[in-house]
Design a protein around this motif. Sequence first.
Motif, PDB file in Angstrom:
ATOM      1  N   ASP A  23      19.133 -72.025 -29.265  1.00 56.15           N
ATOM      2  CA  ASP A  23      18.871 -70.801 -28.483  1.00 56.15           C
ATOM      3  C   ASP A  23      18.827 -71.124 -26.990  1.00 56.15           C
ATOM      4  N   GLN A  24      18.154 -72.230 -26.646  1.00 60.33           N
ATOM      5  CA  GLN A  24      18.056 -72.626 -25.229  1.00 60.33           C
ATOM      6  C   GLN A  24      19.440 -72.961 -24.674  1.00 60.33           C
ATOM      7  N   VAL A  25      20.250 -73.628 -25.506  1.00 61.17           N
ATOM      8  CA  VAL A  25      21.596 -74.015 -25.067  1.00 61.17           C
ATOM      9  C   VAL A  25      22.433 -72.765 -24.803  1.00 61.17           C
ATOM     10  N   ARG A  26      22.342 -71.792 -25.718  1.00 66.89           N
ATOM     11  CA  ARG A  26      23.118 -70.547 -25.535  1.00 66.89           C
ATOM     12  C   ARG A  26      22.647 -69.831 -24.270  1.00 66.89           C
ATOM     13  N   ASP A  27      21.344 -69.836 -24.060  1.00 71.20           N
ATOM     14  CA  ASP A  27      20.780 -69.151 -22.904  1.00 71.20           C
ATOM     15  C   ASP A  27      21.223 -69.809 -21.591  1.00 71.20           C
ATOM     16  N   VAL A  28      21.133 -71.128 -21.525  1.00 72.01           N
ATOM     17  CA  VAL A  28      21.412 -71.801 -20.245  1.00 72.01           C
ATOM     18  C   VAL A  28      22.912 -71.844 -19.939  1.00 72.01           C
ATOM     19  N   THR A  29      23.751 -71.817 -20.988  1.00 70.54           N
ATOM     20  CA  THR A  29      25.200 -71.870 -20.736  1.00 70.54           C
ATOM     21  C   THR A  29      25.814 -70.467 -20.692  1.00 70.54           C
ATOM     22  N   GLY A  30      25.071 -69.460 -21.181  1.00 70.34           N
ATOM     23  CA  GLY A  30      25.618 -68.104 -21.249  1.00 70.34           C
ATOM     24  C   GLY A  30      26.600 -67.918 -22.409  1.00 70.34           C
ATOM     25  N   GLU A  31      26.747 -68.955 -23.251  1.00 65.77           N
ATOM     26  CA  GLU A  31      27.678 -68.851 -24.395  1.00 65.77           C
ATOM     27  C   GLU A  31      26.893 -68.396 -25.629  1.00 65.77           C
ATOM     28  N   ARG A  70      26.265 -80.476 -23.154  1.00 62.27           N
ATOM     29  CA  ARG A  70      27.412 -81.287 -22.711  1.00 62.27           C
ATOM     30  C   ARG A  70      28.654 -80.944 -23.525  1.00 62.27           C
ATOM     31  N   GLU A  71      28.457 -80.640 -24.824  1.00 62.26           N
ATOM     32  CA  GLU A  71      29.593 -80.235 -25.668  1.00 62.26           C
ATOM     33  C   GLU A  71      30.263 -78.980 -25.076  1.00 62.26           C
ATOM     34  N   LEU A  72      29.456 -78.139 -24.395  1.00 65.38           N
ATOM     35  CA  LEU A  72      30.011 -76.923 -23.768  1.00 65.38           C
ATOM     36  C   LEU A  72      30.387 -77.164 -22.298  1.00 65.38           C
ATOM     37  N   GLY A  73      30.342 -78.429 -21.885  1.00 64.16           N
ATOM     38  CA  GLY A  73      30.777 -78.761 -20.524  1.00 64.16           C
ATOM     39  C   GLY A  73      29.717 -78.586 -19.455  1.00 64.16           C
ATOM     40  N   VAL A  74      28.429 -78.467 -19.867  1.00 64.04           N
ATOM     41  CA  VAL A  74      27.346 -78.285 -18.886  1.00 64.04           C
ATOM     42  C   VAL A  74      26.427 -79.510 -18.946  1.00 64.04           C
ATOM     43  N   ARG A  75      26.108 -80.067 -17.787  1.00 69.93           N
ATOM     44  CA  ARG A  75      25.224 -81.234 -17.757  1.00 69.93           C
ATOM     45  C   ARG A  75      23.918 -80.839 -17.075  1.00 69.93           C
ATOM     46  N   LEU A  76      22.823 -80.837 -17.805  1.00 71.97           N
ATOM     47  CA  LEU A  76      21.536 -80.413 -17.231  1.00 71.97           C
ATOM     48  C   LEU A  76      20.867 -81.568 -16.495  1.00 71.97           C
ATOM     49  N   GLU A  77      20.205 -81.251 -15.385  1.00 72.80           N
ATOM     50  CA  GLU A  77      19.357 -82.246 -14.725  1.00 72.80           C
ATOM     51  C   GLU A  77      18.191 -82.555 -15.657  1.00 72.80           C
ATOM     52  N   THR A  78      17.595 -83.735 -15.505  1.00 69.20           N
ATOM     53  CA  THR A  78      16.527 -84.139 -16.431  1.00 69.20           C
ATOM     54  C   THR A  78      15.351 -83.160 -16.432  1.00 69.20           C
ATOM     55  N   ASP A  79      14.974 -82.648 -15.252  1.00 64.19           N
ATOM     56  CA  ASP A  79      13.833 -81.728 -15.205  1.00 64.19           C
ATOM     57  C   ASP A  79      14.115 -80.444 -15.971  1.00 64.19           C
ATOM     58  N   GLU A  80      15.336 -79.939 -15.822  1.00 68.56           N
ATOM     59  CA  GLU A  80      15.712 -78.705 -16.529  1.00 68.56           C
ATOM     60  C   GLU A  80      15.769 -78.969 -18.040  1.00 68.56           C
ATOM     61  N   LEU A  81      16.293 -80.138 -18.403  1.00 70.74           N
ATOM     62  CA  LEU A  81      16.361 -80.511 -19.820  1.00 70.74           C
ATOM     63  C   LEU A  81      14.940 -80.566 -20.404  1.00 70.74           C
TER      64      LEU A  81
END
Length: 328
Positions: free
Chosen positions: A90-98, A133-144
């Motif tokens: 859910d978090q991944v979908r939210d942060v990538t918009g996918e 990363r699979e969706l091409g987005v690399r999060l900063e450590t704090d955001e992760l």
Amino acid sequence: MTLSSAPGKVYLFGEHAVVYGEPAVPCAIERRARVGVQRREDSKLRVHAEDLSLDGFTVEYSGRTDDHPDVDVSDSLIAAAMGYVDGAIDQVRDVTGEDDAGFDVTIESDIPLGAGLGSSAAVVVAAIDAATRELGVRLETDELADRAFRTEYEVQNGQASRADTFCSATGGAVRVEGEDCRTIDAPDLPLVIGFDGGAGDTGALVSGVRTLREEYAFAADTVETVGDLVRQGERALETGDLAELGDLMNFNHGLLSALGVSSRSLDAMVWAARDAEAYGAKLTGAGGGGCIVALDPTEATETALKFTPGCEEAFRAELAEEGVKRLE
Ligand code: PMV
């Protein structure tokens, strides 16, 4: 496929009290969860998980955990594993918009489940990192770390601090006080872990402490005393004074015991470590069962633990300097 790993952790000081805004010092250890993620053509999730407590199971489902997948392991373990993966995705979908992204997820972990070593935080951190990363987005450590915390917070109905997820994302020793999370310097710590083969119910243990704290002023004082002890422990970490760190760990275990979160097997392992002349020993994490952590540069504690009734596994743990690792 994209693969990330993230470490588990032990609490040197401060679990439970951290829930009420006191500081805590967890420390990442070289026991990792590895999560591989492959994007699917549809929007389903397929999860295959293996770890010390599960023989390995595969679940395919399209929605939420209440789909009741048909596999031969206990509902509570499925719910736990699926809940964390669902939440992470859910978090991944939210942060990538996918919003419709589907994934095949493979989890492999050498961190026992629910045993105070931060297994769920490691899985969530590695899953969010690999899937973004699979969706091409690399999060900063704090955001992760923040996205992983939000996952745990939701899955655990608000019974979570930022300690586990921040520590797993950044690695090393960290200090957490409320929203304030930072990495701190730590000497090379001779950590030994004893595992009783069991697990505690974190939610029930946290509620138990909350009730005691509301009922008795001296239980609230005990929680505050843990905070004082953690501040003292930070100074001992700065000077690398293992003898003092050990004394403070012993003290912290006593206070946790007073708050009702130790168990017979955890106490037996703590006493075995003390008898083996470890600098100190305490339970780590929520308690009720699971692991203890001791400080001992010699072989004595590990050997003593191996002969302690109730101890299923004893091992030395290196500090994990690196948090999340991007493997593929
Ligand atoms: O048992 P663990 O590793 O999930 O640690 C729980 C630590 C608590 O302080 C009891 C709860 C929390 O989220 O900080």
